[in-house]
Each structure stands twice: as structure tokens, then as C-alpha cells.
Design an enzyme around this catalytic site. Sequence first.
Site, PDB file in Angstrom:
ATOM      1  CG  ASP A   8      -1.691   1.156   1.489  1.00  0.00           C
ATOM      2  OD1 ASP A   8      -2.219   1.697   0.504  1.00  0.00           O
ATOM      3  OD2 ASP A   8      -1.824   1.567   2.664  1.00  0.00           O
ATOM      4  CG  ASP A  10      -1.408   7.572   0.305  1.00  0.00           C
ATOM      5  OD1 ASP A  10      -0.330   8.124   0.017  1.00  0.00           O
ATOM      6  OD2 ASP A  10      -2.405   7.594  -0.434  1.00  0.00           O
ATOM      7  CG  ASP A  19      -5.349  17.311   3.227  1.00  0.00           C
ATOM      8  OD1 ASP A  19      -4.514  16.410   3.514  1.00  0.00           O
ATOM      9  OD2 ASP A  19      -5.032  18.500   3.141  1.00  0.00           O
ATOM     10  CE1 TYR A  20      -8.459  10.844  -0.847  1.00  0.00           C
ATOM     11  CE2 TYR A  20      -9.383  13.061  -0.874  1.00  0.00           C
ATOM     12  CZ  TYR A  20      -9.558  11.697  -0.821  1.00  0.00           C
ATOM     13  OH  TYR A  20     -10.817  11.172  -0.742  1.00  0.00           O
ATOM     14  CB  THR A  51      -1.777   3.202  -4.083  1.00  0.00           C
ATOM     15  OG1 THR A  51      -2.291   4.315  -3.368  1.00  0.00           O
ATOM     16  CG2 THR A  51      -1.357   3.650  -5.475  1.00  0.00           C
ATOM     17  CG  ASN A  52      -7.956   1.930  -2.989  1.00  0.00           C
ATOM     18  OD1 ASN A  52      -7.674   1.105  -3.849  1.00  0.00           O
ATOM     19  ND2 ASN A  52      -8.776   1.665  -1.974  1.00  0.00           N
ATOM     20  CG  HIS A  92     -12.257   3.579 -10.832  1.00  0.00           C
ATOM     21  ND1 HIS A  92     -11.440   2.472 -10.968  1.00  0.00           N
ATOM     22  CD2 HIS A  92     -12.512   4.029 -12.083  1.00  0.00           C
ATOM     23  CE1 HIS A  92     -11.207   2.257 -12.258  1.00  0.00           C
ATOM     24  NE2 HIS A  92     -11.839   3.182 -12.953  1.00  0.00           N
ATOM     25  NE  ARG A 101     -12.628   3.069  -2.746  1.00  0.00           N
ATOM     26  CZ  ARG A 101     -11.876   4.100  -2.318  1.00  0.00           C
ATOM     27  NH1 ARG A 101     -11.056   4.704  -3.154  1.00  0.00           N
ATOM     28  NH2 ARG A 101     -11.955   4.520  -1.077  1.00  0.00           N
TER      29      ARG A 101
END
Length: 169
Positions: A8, A10, A19-20, A51-52, A92, A101
Amino acid sequence: MNKAVFLDRDGVINRRRSDYVKSLDELEIFPSVQEGISKLRKSGFLVIVITNQSVINRGIINLEKLNEIHSKIQKKLREKDTKIDKFYFCPHRPDEKCDCRKPKSGLIIQAINDFSINPSESWMIGDSLTDIQAGENAGCNTLLVKEQDAFEKIVDAIQSSNNEGQTSK
Ligand SMILES: [Mg+2]
Ligand SMILES: [Zn+2]
């Protein structure tokens, strides 16, 4: 057949932001990542990011910016003569109900096919239960980490598991 460590992004490679991560300034790569990825590759694993990034289809950043962020991670790894073999990302939003996802395992399955990977010798590592579910659905070993866990712990867990021959469950 190859073996891989699917990571993964993050919360594992870089600090997660509610907040990305939207810019290079917001990309805080954990200090133990360079050495850790280098060790995993030397142990014979491909290292692949899963990663999403709904940040794309939410319209918060574009693909160019995402690629820039991933290039920065690669640049950091090159300092230690190592790299990530490939970044797979899902662009997505949850409401799009795609197959890639996480917790869906679409991206892992794609990587398994692209790189001829044996999932039972491979690992999915993340800081969310959805990472673990995606890994289990794809037939991989899994490891749930906390963000504050040093990357070294990941390496130790995988190497000691390999030494004990417990590569599959
Ligand atoms: Mg995460
Ligand atoms: Zn997707």
C-alpha cells in the site's frame, strides 16, 4: 514464477493525509523505506505498489501530478540503487463500483498476471483492513502495519517468515 511484496502507498511508504497527498510538498516519505525496499529486492522479491487514488476521479489532482509524486518516490529510491517495479493505482471513487479499488483485488490480480507472480509466496502489506482483504482475496500472505511501524519491521517479518518456511497459509 516470481514472488512479490505488494505495498500500500499512503501510510506505508509515505505519511497518510486525510486530505490526500496532492503535491510533492505534501509527500513525506518515511526514512526507513529506502533501505527496506532495497532489502526486500535483495531477498528476491519484486516490490509493487497497490494504491487507491480516488483523488484522481474526485478531480482533486490529475494523472500528471500523480505520476510526478510516484517519480519522486522512485528518485528517492534510486539514491539507494533500488526501485519499485511498478505502481498500480485505482483512480475510481467508491461510488463507481470498479473491480480495482481495494478491498477488491483487481490490481493485485493484474500485477500477478503481468509479472508471473506466485501469490502464495507473496505478501500484501498495508495499514488498512481493506489492504488485508484485497491480499487475502488474491491468495497472498498479508501483514497489517501501523503507520508508525518502521519499514524495517516489515522486512524482518517477511525474512523471518521465509526462513521458517512459512510463506503460505
Ligand atoms: Mg494506506
Ligand atoms: Zn478502480
